[in-house]
Design a protein around this motif. Structure first.
Motif, mmCIF file in Angstrom:
data_model
loop_
_atom_site.group_PDB
_atom_site.id
_atom_site.type_symbol
_atom_site.label_atom_id
_atom_site.label_comp_id
_atom_site.label_asym_id
_atom_site.label_seq_id
_atom_site.Cartn_x
_atom_site.Cartn_y
_atom_site.Cartn_z
ATOM 1 N N SER A 35 0.763 -1.243 0.015
ATOM 2 C CA SER A 35 -0.286 0.051 0.313
ATOM 3 C C SER A 35 0.860 1.266 -0.010
ATOM 4 O O SER A 35 1.796 1.340 0.380
ATOM 5 N N TRP A 36 0.160 2.219 -0.578
ATOM 6 C CA TRP A 36 0.765 3.694 -0.301
ATOM 7 C C TRP A 36 -0.154 4.364 0.676
ATOM 8 O O TRP A 36 -1.340 4.296 0.414
ATOM 9 N N TYR A 37 0.561 5.340 1.475
ATOM 10 C CA TYR A 37 -0.299 6.052 2.256
ATOM 11 C C TYR A 37 0.423 7.463 2.126
ATOM 12 O O TYR A 37 1.532 7.723 1.657
ATOM 13 N N ARG A 38 -0.374 8.581 2.589
ATOM 14 C CA ARG A 38 0.278 9.632 2.674
ATOM 15 C C ARG A 38 -0.020 10.456 4.240
ATOM 16 O O ARG A 38 -1.065 10.369 4.603
ATOM 17 N N ARG A 39 0.755 11.491 4.443
ATOM 18 C CA ARG A 39 0.433 12.183 5.339
ATOM 19 C C ARG A 39 0.419 13.748 5.084
ATOM 20 O O ARG A 39 1.536 13.981 4.878
ATOM 21 N N VAL A 40 -0.735 14.358 5.223
ATOM 22 C CA VAL A 40 -0.534 15.964 4.922
ATOM 23 C C VAL A 40 -0.480 16.535 6.487
ATOM 24 O O VAL A 40 -0.721 16.073 7.437
ATOM 25 N N ALA A 41 0.460 17.573 5.990
ATOM 26 C CA ALA A 41 0.764 18.124 7.602
ATOM 27 C C ALA A 41 -0.448 18.455 8.557
ATOM 28 O O ALA A 41 -1.348 19.021 8.005
ATOM 29 N N GLY A 42 -0.034 18.061 9.749
ATOM 30 C CA GLY A 42 -1.230 18.380 10.687
ATOM 31 C C GLY A 42 -2.234 17.276 10.541
ATOM 32 O O GLY A 42 -3.338 17.321 11.294
ATOM 33 N N LYS A 43 -2.443 16.218 9.675
ATOM 34 C CA LYS A 43 -3.569 15.247 9.768
ATOM 35 C C LYS A 43 -2.854 13.683 9.864
ATOM 36 O O LYS A 43 -1.501 13.784 9.855
ATOM 37 N N GLU A 44 -3.607 12.787 9.980
ATOM 38 C CA GLU A 44 -3.170 11.440 10.143
ATOM 39 C C GLU A 44 -2.939 10.913 8.908
ATOM 40 O O GLU A 44 -3.440 11.484 7.898
ATOM 41 N N ARG A 45 -2.147 9.949 8.917
ATOM 42 C CA ARG A 45 -1.779 9.135 7.684
ATOM 43 C C ARG A 45 -2.959 8.582 7.017
ATOM 44 O O ARG A 45 -3.775 7.918 7.816
ATOM 45 N N ALA A 46 -3.158 8.650 5.660
ATOM 46 C CA ALA A 46 -4.168 8.174 5.012
ATOM 47 C C ALA A 46 -3.886 7.215 3.898
ATOM 48 O O ALA A 46 -2.925 7.637 3.305
ATOM 49 N N LEU A 47 -4.884 6.272 3.802
ATOM 50 C CA LEU A 47 -4.655 5.378 2.674
ATOM 51 C C LEU A 47 -4.798 6.125 1.106
ATOM 52 O O LEU A 47 -5.793 6.773 0.915
ATOM 53 N N VAL A 48 -3.748 5.711 0.365
ATOM 54 C CA VAL A 48 -3.890 6.131 -1.096
ATOM 55 C C VAL A 48 -4.412 5.104 -2.024
ATOM 56 O O VAL A 48 -5.185 5.272 -2.734
ATOM 57 N N ALA A 49 -3.521 3.842 -1.818
ATOM 58 C CA ALA A 49 -3.990 2.999 -2.937
ATOM 59 C C ALA A 49 -3.219 1.607 -2.218
ATOM 60 O O ALA A 49 -2.381 1.675 -1.533
ATOM 61 N N THR A 50 -3.943 0.450 -2.878
ATOM 62 C CA THR A 50 -3.552 -0.717 -2.289
ATOM 63 C C THR A 50 -3.281 -1.574 -3.516
ATOM 64 O O THR A 50 -4.301 -1.503 -4.362
ATOM 65 N N ILE A 51 -2.487 -2.435 -3.519
ATOM 66 C CA ILE A 51 -2.127 -3.656 -4.498
ATOM 67 C C ILE A 51 -2.239 -4.973 -3.944
ATOM 68 O O ILE A 51 -1.291 -4.997 -3.159
ATOM 69 N N THR A 52 -2.832 -5.992 -4.266
ATOM 70 C CA THR A 52 -2.934 -7.296 -3.680
ATOM 71 C C THR A 52 -1.501 -7.883 -4.433
ATOM 72 O O THR A 52 -1.201 -7.662 -5.223
ATOM 73 N N SER A 53 -1.200 -9.245 -4.105
ATOM 74 C CA SER A 53 -0.395 -10.057 -4.375
ATOM 75 C C SER A 53 -0.913 -10.391 -5.738
ATOM 76 O O SER A 53 -0.122 -10.966 -6.770
ATOM 77 N N ALA A 54 -2.050 -10.714 -6.067
ATOM 78 C CA ALA A 54 -2.513 -10.965 -7.341
ATOM 79 C C ALA A 54 -2.624 -9.853 -8.275
ATOM 80 O O ALA A 54 -2.953 -10.002 -9.464
ATOM 81 N N GLY A 55 -2.467 -8.616 -8.038
ATOM 82 C CA GLY A 55 -2.589 -7.568 -8.808
ATOM 83 C C GLY A 55 -3.758 -6.588 -8.596
ATOM 84 O O GLY A 55 -3.840 -5.589 -9.527
ATOM 85 N N SER A 56 -4.832 -6.966 -7.825
ATOM 86 C CA SER A 56 -5.980 -6.293 -7.725
ATOM 87 C C SER A 56 -5.439 -5.098 -7.169
ATOM 88 O O SER A 56 -4.768 -4.783 -6.288
ATOM 89 N N THR A 57 -6.119 -3.958 -7.347
ATOM 90 C CA THR A 57 -6.166 -2.439 -7.126
ATOM 91 C C THR A 57 -7.192 -1.874 -6.254
ATOM 92 O O THR A 57 -8.360 -2.190 -6.571
ATOM 93 N N TYR A 58 -6.922 -0.890 -5.446
ATOM 94 C CA TYR A 58 -7.985 -0.265 -4.549
ATOM 95 C C TYR A 58 -7.304 1.208 -4.669
ATOM 96 O O TYR A 58 -6.242 1.424 -4.262
ATOM 97 N N TYR A 59 -8.279 2.066 -4.570
ATOM 98 C CA TYR A 59 -7.933 3.427 -4.403
ATOM 99 C C TYR A 59 -9.025 4.382 -3.634
ATOM 100 O O TYR A 59 -9.819 3.961 -3.500
ATOM 101 N N ALA A 60 -8.031 5.337 -2.868
ATOM 102 C CA ALA A 60 -9.012 6.288 -2.099
ATOM 103 C C ALA A 60 -9.637 6.924 -3.246
ATOM 104 O O ALA A 60 -9.237 7.398 -3.980
ATOM 105 N N GLU A 61 -10.903 7.526 -2.950
ATOM 106 C CA GLU A 61 -11.893 8.263 -3.816
ATOM 107 C C GLU A 61 -11.039 9.598 -4.121
ATOM 108 O O GLU A 61 -11.218 9.943 -5.254
ATOM 109 N N SER A 62 -10.222 10.228 -3.385
ATOM 110 C CA SER A 62 -9.504 11.456 -3.543
ATOM 111 C C SER A 62 -8.593 11.147 -4.788
ATOM 112 O O SER A 62 -8.145 12.142 -5.426
ATOM 113 N N THR A 63 -7.938 9.955 -5.024
ATOM 114 C CA THR A 63 -7.048 9.711 -5.971
ATOM 115 C C THR A 63 -7.621 8.817 -7.301
ATOM 116 O O THR A 63 -6.796 8.645 -8.096
#
Length: 113
Positions: A35-63
């Protein structure tokens, strides 16, 4: 031991693109989701995207529709292609093996004119 090393961050203008890389070592990379996460200054770390071992992907709505996560198991590397970047994408970006407690050191992405 497990190591995750991000690279590719930097300064980019709004509307531009950037590719982040995360080189993994110390475990059987192909067997795990990443997975990729990001932390905007002053905020909690948030999920950006995930890729499974099989190659399936998931994205946060914002990205969704702008970012693409991919992996190269031969290189033990996960990528984040970021397109149409916005100032609100400015953050420190981290890669992680989900639920492992292992995180990279992060790479700064700044979107500004």
């Amino acid at each position: 031991q497990v190591q995750l090393v991000e690279s590719g961050g930097g300064l980019v203008q709004p509307g531009g693109s950037l590719v982040l890389s995360c080189a993994a070592s110390g475990f059987t990379f192909s067997s795990f989701a990443m997975s990729w996460y990001r932390r905007v200054a002053g905020k909690e770390r948030a999920l950006v995207a995930t890729i499974t071992s099989a190659g399936s992907t998931y994205y946060a709505e914002s990205t969704k529709g702008r970012f693409i996560i991919s992996r190269d198991n031969a290189k033990n590397t996960v990528y984040l292609q970021m397109n149409s970047l916005k100032p609100e994408d400015t953050a420190v970006y981290y890669c992680t093996r989900p639920h492992s407690g292992y995180w990279g050191q992060g790479t700064q992405v700044t979107v500004s004119s």
